[in-house]
Design a protein around this motif. Structure first.
Motif, short mmCIF file in Angstrom:
data_model
loop_
_atom_site.label_atom_id
_atom_site.label_comp_id
_atom_site.label_asym_id
_atom_site.label_seq_id
_atom_site.Cartn_x
_atom_site.Cartn_y
_atom_site.Cartn_z
N VAL A 1 0.88 -1.18 0.00
CA VAL A 1 0.00 0.00 0.00
C VAL A 1 0.91 1.22 0.00
O VAL A 1 1.52 1.57 1.02
CB VAL A 1 -0.94 0.01 1.22
N ASP A 2 1.04 1.85 -1.18
CA ASP A 2 1.94 3.00 -1.30
C ASP A 2 1.42 4.17 -0.46
O ASP A 2 0.21 4.38 -0.32
CB ASP A 2 2.06 3.43 -2.76
N GLY A 3 2.36 4.93 0.07
CA GLY A 3 2.00 6.12 0.84
C GLY A 3 1.66 5.83 2.28
O GLY A 3 1.36 6.75 3.04
N GLY A 4 1.70 4.58 2.67
CA GLY A 4 1.44 4.24 4.07
C GLY A 4 0.03 3.74 4.30
O GLY A 4 -0.78 3.68 3.37
N PRO A 5 -0.29 3.34 5.54
CA PRO A 5 -1.63 2.85 5.86
C PRO A 5 -2.69 3.84 5.41
O PRO A 5 -2.61 5.04 5.68
CB PRO A 5 -1.59 2.70 7.39
N GLY A 6 -3.70 3.34 4.73
CA GLY A 6 -4.76 4.18 4.19
C GLY A 6 -5.71 3.31 3.38
O GLY A 6 -5.73 2.08 3.54
N PRO A 7 -6.51 3.90 2.47
CA PRO A 7 -7.45 3.11 1.68
C PRO A 7 -6.71 2.21 0.69
O PRO A 7 -5.67 2.59 0.13
CB PRO A 7 -8.28 4.18 0.95
N SER A 8 -7.23 1.01 0.49
CA SER A 8 -6.59 0.06 -0.41
C SER A 8 -7.62 -0.96 -0.90
O SER A 8 -8.69 -1.10 -0.32
CB SER A 8 -5.45 -0.69 0.30
N ILE A 9 -7.28 -1.64 -1.97
CA ILE A 9 -8.04 -2.80 -2.42
C ILE A 9 -7.08 -3.98 -2.38
O ILE A 9 -6.09 -4.00 -3.13
CB ILE A 9 -8.63 -2.60 -3.83
N ILE A 10 -7.36 -4.95 -1.50
CA ILE A 10 -6.46 -6.08 -1.30
C ILE A 10 -7.15 -7.35 -1.80
O ILE A 10 -8.04 -7.90 -1.14
CB ILE A 10 -6.06 -6.24 0.19
N ASP A 11 -6.75 -7.79 -2.98
CA ASP A 11 -7.24 -9.06 -3.53
C ASP A 11 -6.21 -10.15 -3.22
O ASP A 11 -5.01 -9.96 -3.43
CB ASP A 11 -7.43 -8.95 -5.04
N LEU A 12 -6.68 -11.30 -2.73
CA LEU A 12 -5.81 -12.43 -2.44
C LEU A 12 -6.22 -13.62 -3.31
O LEU A 12 -7.37 -13.72 -3.74
CB LEU A 12 -5.88 -12.77 -0.95
N PRO A 13 -5.26 -14.52 -3.61
CA PRO A 13 -5.48 -15.52 -4.67
C PRO A 13 -6.47 -16.64 -4.37
O PRO A 13 -6.95 -17.28 -5.31
CB PRO A 13 -4.08 -16.10 -4.90
N LYS A 14 -6.79 -16.89 -3.10
CA LYS A 14 -7.68 -18.01 -2.78
C LYS A 14 -8.61 -17.62 -1.63
O LYS A 14 -8.29 -16.75 -0.82
CB LYS A 14 -6.87 -19.24 -2.34
N ALA A 15 -9.75 -18.30 -1.59
CA ALA A 15 -10.62 -18.17 -0.42
C ALA A 15 -9.98 -18.92 0.74
O ALA A 15 -9.30 -19.92 0.55
CB ALA A 15 -12.00 -18.74 -0.73
N GLY A 16 -10.20 -18.43 1.94
CA GLY A 16 -9.65 -19.08 3.13
C GLY A 16 -9.28 -18.06 4.18
O GLY A 16 -9.55 -16.86 4.05
N CYS A 17 -8.66 -18.56 5.24
CA CYS A 17 -8.22 -17.70 6.32
C CYS A 17 -6.77 -17.31 6.07
O CYS A 17 -5.90 -18.18 5.96
CB CYS A 17 -8.36 -18.43 7.65
N TRP A 18 -6.51 -16.01 5.97
CA TRP A 18 -5.18 -15.50 5.65
C TRP A 18 -4.57 -14.80 6.86
O TRP A 18 -5.23 -13.99 7.51
CB TRP A 18 -5.23 -14.53 4.47
N HIS A 19 -3.32 -15.11 7.10
CA HIS A 19 -2.55 -14.43 8.16
C HIS A 19 -1.70 -13.35 7.51
O HIS A 19 -0.89 -13.64 6.62
CB HIS A 19 -1.66 -15.44 8.89
N LEU A 20 -1.90 -12.11 7.94
CA LEU A 20 -1.20 -10.97 7.34
C LEU A 20 -0.13 -10.45 8.29
O LEU A 20 -0.43 -10.07 9.43
CB LEU A 20 -2.18 -9.84 6.99
N ALA A 21 1.11 -10.46 7.82
CA ALA A 21 2.21 -9.82 8.53
C ALA A 21 2.40 -8.44 7.93
O ALA A 21 2.63 -8.31 6.72
CB ALA A 21 3.48 -10.64 8.42
N LEU A 22 2.28 -7.41 8.75
CA LEU A 22 2.26 -6.01 8.28
C LEU A 22 3.52 -5.28 8.75
O LEU A 22 3.93 -5.42 9.91
CB LEU A 22 1.01 -5.30 8.81
N ARG A 23 4.10 -4.50 7.86
CA ARG A 23 5.28 -3.71 8.21
C ARG A 23 5.20 -2.36 7.53
O ARG A 23 4.96 -2.27 6.32
CB ARG A 23 6.55 -4.45 7.77
N TRP A 24 5.37 -1.30 8.30
CA TRP A 24 5.41 0.06 7.75
C TRP A 24 6.39 0.86 8.61
O TRP A 24 6.25 0.96 9.82
CB TRP A 24 4.03 0.70 7.72
N GLY A 25 7.41 1.40 7.97
CA GLY A 25 8.46 2.11 8.71
C GLY A 25 9.09 1.16 9.73
O GLY A 25 9.50 0.04 9.41
N ASP A 26 9.16 1.63 10.97
CA ASP A 26 9.71 0.81 12.05
C ASP A 26 8.64 0.01 12.78
O ASP A 26 8.93 -0.66 13.77
CB ASP A 26 10.44 1.70 13.07
#
Length: 202
Positions: A165-190
């Motif tokens: 997500v360019d520009g930092g946390p904000g509005p986005s459209i996040i499409d993922l390749p399969k249905a299911g439960c996804w675990h998201l590891a998030l990193r922005w700056g430090d």
């Protein structure tokens, strides 16, 4: 008066008639062997008790090491997906841009509480649904300007993908390749955080 020599002679004469049996050497040896056997028997019981106690303790230690030795970083994540995500009052620090002073939206709070994913899609879908897109508003507590990097891993570990997500946390459209439960590891700056999102088949 009886002198000392006479007293000694009388004592010898009195004791000559007393028979003191001499213990045969064979009996003495047998008695000694019995005493040794008793000592060895006691020592053997003590040794057996120590061995039994050790045998009882060792499996517990090994079992404890085996059960606690799993590295949590290698386990498949994503056991806490909620579907559907309920409408709730958004945290106060994440309400910027909402006209309602107490806005209610479906959202998922990061495990460390550093970021929130506010869901405008109901539900998130893979492949994307025909009647809505997978819009997520990301709001972080602190750094809001650094690019948000997302590493998404399917709960069973069978698929991993990345999003930015360019520009930092904000509005986005996040499409993922399969249905299911996804675990998201998030990193922005430090900053870093994790959360789980469910994507359903439309």
């Amino acid at each position: 008066m009886i002198d000392e020599h006479q007293v000694a002679e009388l004592l010898r004469a009195a004791t000559d008639d007393i028979a003191v049996p001499v213990a045969p050497a064979r009996d003495l040896a047998a008695a000694g062997n019995r005493r040794r056997h008793r000592r060895w028997g006691v020592a053997g019981l003590a040794t057996a008790a120590v061995v039994a106690a050790t045998a009882a303790v060792v499996p517990v230690v090994l079992s404890s090491e085996g059960s606690g030795g799993t590295d949590p970083t290698t386990t498949a994540p994503g056991a806490s997906c909620v579907d559907p995500v309920p409408n709730r009052v958004i945290p106060e620090w994440a309400r910027s841009g909402f006209s309602d002073p107490r806005p209610r939206m479906p959202y998922v709070l990061g495990d460390d509480g550093a970021i929130v994913a506010i869901l405008f899609a109901d539900p998130l879908a893979s492949p994307p649904a025909a009647d809505h897109n997978n819009k997520i508003l990301w709001v972080s507590r602190d750094d809001k300007s650094s690019t948000l990097h997302i590493t998404a891993t399917l709960a069973d570990g069978s698929d991993t993908t990345t999003r930015v997500v360019d520009g930092g946390p904000g509005p986005s459209i996040i499409d993922l390749p399969k249905a299911g439960c996804w675990h998201l590891a998030l990193r922005w700056g430090d900053s870093t955080d994790t959360l789980d999102l469910a994507y359903v088949a439309p």
